[in-house]
Design an enzyme around this catalytic site. Structure first.
Site, PDB file in Angstrom:
ATOM      1  N   LYS A  89      15.628  -1.970   6.758  1.00 53.23           N
ATOM      2  CA  LYS A  89      14.536  -2.762   7.374  1.00 53.23           C
ATOM      3  C   LYS A  89      14.064  -3.874   6.441  1.00 53.23           C
ATOM      4  O   LYS A  89      13.903  -5.020   6.859  1.00 53.23           O
ATOM      5  CB  LYS A  89      13.408  -1.778   7.700  1.00 53.23           C
TER       6      LYS A  89
ATOM      7  N   ASP B  87       7.703   4.941   1.259  1.00 50.36           N
ATOM      8  CA  ASP B  87       7.855   5.165   2.707  1.00 50.36           C
ATOM      9  C   ASP B  87       8.361   6.563   3.036  1.00 50.36           C
ATOM     10  O   ASP B  87       8.497   6.911   4.212  1.00 50.36           O
ATOM     11  CB  ASP B  87       8.823   4.132   3.299  1.00 50.36           C
TER      12      ASP B  87
ATOM     13  N   ARG C 135      -1.414   7.852   6.524  1.00 52.31           N
ATOM     14  CA  ARG C 135      -0.372   8.894   6.508  1.00 52.31           C
ATOM     15  C   ARG C 135      -0.843  10.185   5.866  1.00 52.31           C
ATOM     16  O   ARG C 135      -0.309  11.255   6.176  1.00 52.31           O
ATOM     17  CB  ARG C 135       0.893   8.374   5.806  1.00 52.31           C
TER      18      ARG C 135
HETATM   19  C1  S3P Z   1       8.066  -3.132   2.483  1.00 54.29           C
HETATM   20  C2  S3P Z   1       7.288  -2.741   1.460  1.00 54.29           C
HETATM   21  C3  S3P Z   1       6.452  -1.518   1.478  1.00 54.29           C
HETATM   22  C4  S3P Z   1       6.854  -0.576   2.584  1.00 54.29           C
HETATM   23  C5  S3P Z   1       7.156  -1.275   3.886  1.00 54.29           C
HETATM   24  C6  S3P Z   1       8.218  -2.342   3.709  1.00 54.29           C
HETATM   25  C7  S3P Z   1       8.807  -4.400   2.356  1.00 54.29           C
HETATM   26  O1  S3P Z   1       5.099  -1.914   1.619  1.00 54.29           O
HETATM   27  O2  S3P Z   1       5.871   0.404   2.779  1.00 54.29           O
HETATM   28  O3  S3P Z   1       7.608  -0.334   4.848  1.00 54.29           O
HETATM   29  O4  S3P Z   1       9.763  -4.633   3.117  1.00 54.29           O
HETATM   30  O5  S3P Z   1       8.454  -5.188   1.477  1.00 54.29           O
HETATM   31  P1  S3P Z   1       4.260  -2.330   0.317  1.00 54.29           P
HETATM   32  O6  S3P Z   1       5.141  -3.131  -0.510  1.00 54.29           O
HETATM   33  O7  S3P Z   1       3.083  -3.089   0.777  1.00 54.29           O
HETATM   34  O8  S3P Z   1       3.912  -1.011  -0.322  1.00 54.29           O
END
Ligand code: S3P
Length: 456
Positions: free
Chosen positions: A21, A335, A366
Site C-alpha cells: 500500500k 500497522d 486501535r
Molecule cells: C504509512 C505510514 C504509517 C502507516 C500507514 C501508511 C505510509 O503512518 O500507519 O498505514 O504509507 O506512509 P504514520 O507514518 O503516520 O505512522
C-alpha cells in the site's frame, strides 16, 4: 457484510499478495511528478488507492489500469491543473498527507477532504511544518478539510524535528522540499518506513539517510546523534526539479502478509510460503517480534527493485511465548498490532505493548477497539493509555464482533476466529477491501474456513 471465521485445520500453500500500500501510493504520486510514462506492476487496487487515482485525474494527470499494472502519464511538477472540485481522500490518511506535500510543490489551489473518520485524524503534524516552509495551508482546527493556496513567495527548505516518527509526515515534507529553496533536514525519533527515500534516490534525487548510511560513528557529533537515536533525512533540491519516468514492480504488502503469517502460526500443522513479499527493514518489525516469540519463520531475500528488498517468507506452526514490545520496534510494526495481538492471545505467557499511543489515531482508536472486541471474545486484555497487556494462554470464544470501520481490525478478528472455540462473526467486514480486497479468497485458498454473508 459479515465475515464468519471458523475452526480451521492446517494452512498450506504458496501464495502471492497484492502490492504494498505505501509503495503503491508513493509510486503513483512520483510517476505523476515525472515527465513521461511510468509503468507500475502489482499496483494495489483497493479502497485506499482509489482516492489517490481519482485525485490525479482531477489534477489533469492521465493514468490507466491494465489489471494490476498502472500506467501513468506524468506532468512534471509544474503542469498540474487546478481541480474544479474538493479532493475526496476517502479514508486514506496517506493520500491526504502525501497530496498536501505534493501540492505544496506544485503550487496550485486545492481543498483536501475525506470521510468522517479521516476528518478525525490529526493534521497539525503536517500543517505546522508546511507553514514553516512558507506553504499557504490551513485546516479546520487541525483537521481536514485542508485548504492549499499558491504560496506568495518561494517555499523554503526546513530543519525540523518530527514530534512523532511518521512516514506520512516525513513524506509530505520531502515532497514539499523537492522544489524548495535550500536543503530540508528531517529528524525523527524512530525508524519510520523509508520507501519515499528509497524511491527518490532511485530517481536521482540527492538525499541522505543519515542514521542508515552512517553506522560505526567516528565523530563525536555522530556518536551523540546515534545515542539520541535520531533518524535523519536530508534532501537537497535540484533546480529545475525533474523526476524521470520509471518502471517498477511492487512487492506484496508485508502488512497484508502479517495476517496470513499469524494465521499459520496459530493453526497447528500449518506450512505456508509467501512469495515476492516486501522485506524493507523498516517494515519487518512484526517478523522480528514473532521470531523473538519463538516463531518458525524463514526469510529468503531475493533482490531489490528501486532499493526495495523483496523475497520469500516461509512460516510453519510453532507455539509462541509472550513478549514485551516497546521503543523502535513499535515504529517498525506500527500497522501490525491488530495481527500481532492475535498471536499474543494464543502465546504462552504475558505480552506487554507500551509506547504505542500512536495506535489511537489510526483508522480507528486501535487500542480501544481491539480491547473492546477481544473482550467480547473472552480475552482478558487490559487497556493502557499507550498500549495493552494480553495474559496469553487463551482461546477466544466465538461471538459477534465489529470491524469499527478498520480494515486491519476486521482481518485480525477473522484470524482470531480460525482457532476459536466457536465461530467468530465480524460485522462491517467489507472494510477489508480498503487494503486487501482478496483477503478471504487468499486465506481460503490455504485451507481457512471463512464465509462471507452479504447484508440482506
Ligand atoms: C504509512 C505510514 C504509517 C502507516 C500507514 C501508511 C505510509 O503512518 O500507519 O498505514 O504509507 O506512509 P504514520 O507514518 O503516520 O505512522
Amino acid at each position: 457484510m459479515n465475515l464468519i471465521a471458523e475452526k480451521s485445520d492446517n494452512l498450506h500453500g504458496r501464495i502471492r499478495l497484492p502490492g504494498d500500500k505505501s509503495i503503491s501510493h508513493r509510486a503513483a504520486l512520483l510517476a505523476a511528478f515525472s515527465a513521461g510514462e511510468s509503468r507500475i506492476s502489482n499496483f494495489l487496487t483497493a479502497g485506499v488507492t482509489t482516492p489517490l487515482l481519482n485525485a490525479l485525474t482531477s489534477f489533469g494527470i492521465s493514468w490507466k489500469l491494465f489489471g494490476d499494472i498502472l500506467v501513468v502519464q506524468g506532468r512534471g511538477i509544474t503542469g498540474w491543473d487546478t481541480p474544479a472540485r474538493v479532493i475526496d481522500c476517502g479514508n486514506s490518511g496517506t493520500t491526504l498527507r502525501l497530496l498536501a506535500g505534493a501540492l505544496a510543490t506544485v503550487g496550485i489551489r486545492a481543498t483536501l477532504d475525506g470521510s468522517p473518520g479521516l476528518r478525525r485524524r490529526p493534521m497539525n503534524r503536517i500543517i505546522e511544518p508546511l507553514q514553516k516552509m512558507g506553504v499557504n495551508i490551513s485546516g479546520d482546527d487541525g483537521h481536514a478539510p485542508l485548504r492549499l493556496e499558491p504560496a506568495g513567495a518561494v517555499i523554503n527548505g526546513i530543519d525540523y524535528h518530527l514530534p512523532v516518527a511518521s512516514a506520512q509526515v516525513k513524506t509530505c515534507l520531502l515532497l514539499a522540499a523537492l522544489n524548495a529553496e535550500g536543503q530540508t533536514t528531517l529528524r525523527e525519533p524512530g525508524p519510520s518506513r523509508d520507501h519515499t527515500e528509497r524511491l527518490l534516490k532511485g530517481l536521482g534525487v540527492s538525499l541522505v539517510n543519515y542514521s542508515r548510511e552512517i553506522t560505526g560513528s567516528n565523530s563525536a557529533l555522530e556518536l551523540v546523534q546515534n545515542l539520541e537515536r535520531q533518524y535523519i533525512t536530508t534532501l537537497t533540491p535540484q533546480h529545475p526539479a525533474h523526476l524521470p519516468s520509471f518502471n517498477l514492480q511492487i512487492p506484496g504488502d508485508i502488512s497484508s502478509a502479517a495476517f496470513i503469517i499469524v494465521a499459520a502460526l496459530i493453526t497447528p500443522g500449518s506450512d505456508l510460503v509467501i512469495e515476492d513479499i516486501g522485506l524493507n527493514p523498516t517494515r519487518t518489525g512484526l517478523i522480528d517480534a514473532l521470531v523473538n516469540m519463538g516463531a518458525d519463520i524463514e526469510i529468503q531475500k531475493q533482490g531489490e527493485r528501486m532499493g526495495e528488498p523483496y523475497g520469500t517468507v516461509r512460516v510453519r506452526y510453532y507455539p509462541l511465548s509472550g513478549i514485551d514490545i516497546y521503543g523502535e520496534l513499535v515504529v517498525r510494526m506500527i500497522d501490525e498490532f491488530p495481527a500481532f495481538s492475535i498471536a499474543a492471545v494464543y502465546a504462552q505467557g504475558t505480552t506487554v505493548v507500551s509506547g504505542a499511543e500512536e495506535l489511537r489515531v489510526k483508522e480507528s482508536d486501535r487500542i480501544a477497539a481491539m480491547c473492546k472486541e477481544l473482550k467480547i471474545l473472552g480475552i482478558p486484555i487490559i487497556e493502557k493509555p499507550d498500549g495493552f497487556v494480553i495474559p496469553g494462554n487463551s482461546k477466544p470464544s466465538g461471538g459477534q464482533v465489529s470491524a469499527h470501520g478498520d480494515h486491519r481490525l476486521a482481518m485480525a478478528l477473522a484470524v482470531a476466529g480460525l482457532q476459536a472455540s466457536a465461530p467468530v462473526r465480524i460485522s462491517g467486514a467489507e472494510i477489508i477491501a480498503e487494503s486487501f480486497p482478496t483477503f478471504s479468497e487468499v486465506l481460503r485458498s490455504t485451507g481457512a474456513d471463512l464465509t462471507i454473508e452479504e447484508d440482506s
